[in-house]
Design a protein around this motif. Structure first.
Motif, PDB file in Angstrom:
ATOM      1  N   LYS A  32       0.832  -1.208   0.000  1.00 57.65           N
ATOM      2  CA  LYS A  32       0.000   0.000   0.000  1.00 57.65           C
ATOM      3  C   LYS A  32       0.869   1.262   0.000  1.00 57.65           C
ATOM      4  CE  LYS A  32      -3.531   2.455   2.546  1.00 57.65           C
ATOM      5  NZ  LYS A  32      -4.243   2.607   3.792  1.00 57.65           N
ATOM      6  N   ILE A  33       1.893   1.288   0.845  1.00 58.78           N
ATOM      7  CA  ILE A  33       2.798   2.442   0.895  1.00 58.78           C
ATOM      8  C   ILE A  33       3.544   2.587  -0.419  1.00 58.78           C
ATOM      9  CG2 ILE A  33       4.878   3.362   1.991  1.00 58.78           C
ATOM     10  CD1 ILE A  33       3.821   2.253   4.641  1.00 58.78           C
ATOM     11  N   GLU A  65       1.348   4.247  -2.878  1.00 60.40           N
ATOM     12  CA  GLU A  65       1.209   5.672  -2.566  1.00 60.40           C
ATOM     13  C   GLU A  65       2.445   6.448  -3.019  1.00 60.40           C
ATOM     14  OE1 GLU A  65      -0.013   6.533   1.454  1.00 60.40           O
ATOM     15  OE2 GLU A  65      -1.383   4.837   1.449  1.00 60.40           O
ATOM     16  N   ALA A  76       2.458   9.422  -6.009  1.00 57.93           N
ATOM     17  CA  ALA A  76       2.719  10.787  -5.532  1.00 57.93           C
ATOM     18  C   ALA A  76       3.033  11.709  -6.707  1.00 57.93           C
ATOM     19  CB  ALA A  76       3.871  10.792  -4.543  1.00 57.93           C
TER      20      ALA A  76
END
Length: 53
Positions: free
Chosen positions: A14-15, A18, A22
């Protein structure tokens, strides 16, 4: 879904998603500070292309 990460893993899928999503105007340093990881970790995941194999 059971995700198996090694003990030293600083990011989850998930990170990583992200980081890759970005906007370009946010610097690697800003993202590193936000996710509490190093700049090199951000570079590793930000510019990596998803592998389909």
């Amino acid at each position: 879904m059971d995700i198996k990460l090694h003990k030293q893993a600083a990011t989850t899928p998930k990170i990583r998603a992200e980081i890759q999503a970005a906007p370009a105007h946010i610097s690697d340093s800003e993202l590193a500070h936000q996710f509490i990881v190093t700049d090199s970790t951000i570079r590793r995941w930000r510019y990596r292309v998803a592998w389909c194999g």
